[in-house]
Design an enzyme around this catalytic site. Structure first.
Site, mmCIF file in Angstrom:
data_model
loop_
_atom_site.group_PDB
_atom_site.id
_atom_site.type_symbol
_atom_site.label_atom_id
_atom_site.label_comp_id
_atom_site.label_asym_id
_atom_site.label_seq_id
_atom_site.Cartn_x
_atom_site.Cartn_y
_atom_site.Cartn_z
ATOM 1 N N THR A 117 0.817 -1.221 0.000
ATOM 2 C CA THR A 117 0.000 0.000 0.000
ATOM 3 C C THR A 117 0.845 1.263 0.000
ATOM 4 O OG1 THR A 117 -1.543 1.285 1.351
ATOM 5 C CG2 THR A 117 -0.156 -0.245 2.533
ATOM 6 N N TYR A 141 -1.724 0.147 10.009
ATOM 7 C CA TYR A 141 -1.958 -0.622 8.776
ATOM 8 C C TYR A 141 -0.736 -0.532 7.863
ATOM 9 C CZ TYR A 141 -3.672 -1.447 4.039
ATOM 10 O OH TYR A 141 -3.812 -1.879 2.745
#
Ligand code: UDP
Length: 327
Positions: A117, A141
Site C-alpha cells: 500500500t 496498517y
C-alpha cells in the site's frame, strides 16, 4: 495445471484478481477465512477455507494444489481501525504473512505477488511518491505492510523467494459485468459509503477533515480501477514466471482527487444529490497520496485503461444497484 494460491480471494480485490487470473489461463485457488470476505465472491476457481494463522492448513493446501505462485491479498486493511486496535493489525497481518511466506518457501514455491500500500510511505510534503521514497508510515496498517515487505526481502536473501510488491493507491470501481464488486461490512471506504448515502441506504457521508493543507481543505487520493489493478498483478506474475526477479511497483495513475472532487463526480455520474456533512479528521489519514511513478507502465506494459474517476464511479454504481452477495 497452473494453480495460483490467492489469499483473500473472497475479498474485494482478491475476487477481481481471481477473475483476471482465470481469464489469463491460470487456476486461482482462493484461501480465505471469510472474516471479511464472501463465499459468494469465489466464482472463478476452487475455494479452500482456512486461516493464515493455521500453518498446518496452509501446508495441506500447498500439498493439494502444487501451485506455481502465490498472490497474497488477505489482510486487515482499515486505516482508522488500525489506529484503534494496532495489535490486531500487527498480529494478523504480520504473523499471518510470516506463516504464508514460510509455507510458500517450504513447499518449494518461489514466486510471490504481494498486495502492499501507498500507506507505507506516510506524509511527504512536496515529494514525488515513487518507489524509492522512504517508507515512513503514520498508521499501523501501513506499518504492518511495510514489515511484510521487509520480510519478503529477508526471505529472498535466505531462500531465493522472488516477489513482486504492488503498492496500491486507492482502489475503486467494480467488475463492469458486476459478477464481483466491493462489499465490506462494516464499510469504511469513501466511494461505497457515498453511493449508499446517495440512494438512502445510510445516513449522509461525513467528510473527515476540511482543514487539510490542500486547495479545498480535504484529503487528496489517487484512485485506480480495481480491474486495472488486478491486470497489473497478472503482468507481475508473468514477470516472475519469466524469471525477471523481484521488483516493487506503485499502482496509481498520478492524478489526485480530493474528497470534494469525488463527491462532485458522484453527483454528476449518478445524477443524484450527495448528502454529506463536514466532520473531524480521521486519525491516521495522510494529507495527500498520489503516485509519482510510471514504472509499472514502463516495465510491465501496464495500461490503466478504466481508471477514470467517472468510469470508476459508474462501475461501482452499477455493482451497487445490481450485484450482491448472500450474507
Ligand atoms: N473519507 C471521508 N469520509 C468517509 C470515508 C473516507 O471523508 O466516510 C476520506 C478519507 O479521510 C480519505 C479518503 O476519503 O481522505 C479515502 O478514504 P478511504 O477510507 O476510502 O481510503 P484510504 O485512503 O483510507 O485507504
Amino acid at each position: 495445471m497452473n494453480h495460483v494460491i490467492v489469499t483473500g480471494g473472497a475479498g474485494y480485490i482478491g475476487s477481481h484478481a481471481c477473475k483476471a487470473l482465470a481469464k489469463a489461463g491460470y487456476v486461482p485457488v482462493t484461501f480465505d477465512n471469510l472474516s471479511t470476505g464472501w463465499q459468494d465472491a469465489v466464482k472463478f476457481g476452487p475455494f479452500e477455507q482456512g486461516d493464515l494463522l493455521d500453518r498446518a492448513r496452509l501446508d495441506a493446501v500447498f500439498a493439494q494444489y502444487n501451485p506455481i505462485a502465490v498472490m497474497h491479498f488477505a489482510a486487515l486493511s482499515q486505516v482508522g481501525e488500525s489506529m484503534k486496535e494496532p495489535g490486531k493489525y500487527w498480529f494478523n497481518n504480520v504473523q499471518g504473512s510470516l506463516n504464508l511466506i514460510e509455507a510458500t518457501v517450504d513447499a518449494g514455491v518461489r514466486n510471490f505477488v504481494f498486495s502492499s500500500t501507498c500507506a507505507t510511505y506516510g506524509d511527504h510534503d512536496n515529494v514525488t511518491l515513487d518507489e524509492g521514497v522512504e517508507q515512513l508510515p503514520i498508521n499501523a496498517y501501513g506499518a504492518s505492510k511495510r514489515a511484510i515487505e521487509d520480510m519478503l526481502r529477508d526471505f529472498e536473501g535466505a531462500s531465493g523467494l522472488q516477489s513482486v510488491i504492488f503498492r496500491y493507491f486507492n482502489v475503486a470501481g467494480a467488475d463492469p459485468e458486476a459478477e464481483v464488486g466491493e462489499f465490506h461490512q462494516p464499510e469504511t471506504h469513501l466511494i461505497p459509503l457515498m453511493l449508499d448515502a446517495i440512494d438512502g441506504k445510510r445516513d449522509a457521508l461525513t467528510i473527515f477533515g476540511t482543514d487539510y493543507d490542500t486547495p479545498d481543505g480535504t484529503c487528496i487520493r489517487d484512485y485506480v480501477h480495481v480491474c486495472d489493478l488486478v491486470d497489473a498483478h497478472v503482468l507481475g506474475l508473468q514477470r516472475l514466471l519469466e524469471g525477471h526477479g523481484s521488483r516493487v511497483f506503485n499502482l496509481g495513475t498520478g492524478t489526485g482527487f480530493s474528497v470534494r472532487d469525488v463527491i462532485d463526480h458522484s453527483r454528476a455520474v449518478t445524477n443524484r444529490e450527495v448528502p454529506y456533512n463536514e466532520g473531524d479528521r480521521r486519525p491516521g489519514d495522510c494529507t495527500k497520496l498520489v503516485s509519482g511513478s510510471t514504472r509499472a507502465e514502463k516495465e510491465l506494459g501496464w495500461e490503466p485503461k478504466r481508471s477514470k474517476m467517472d468510469l470508476m464511479i459508474a462501475d461501482a454504481w452499477r455493482w451497487h444497484q445490481t450485484g450482491h452477495y448472500n450474507t
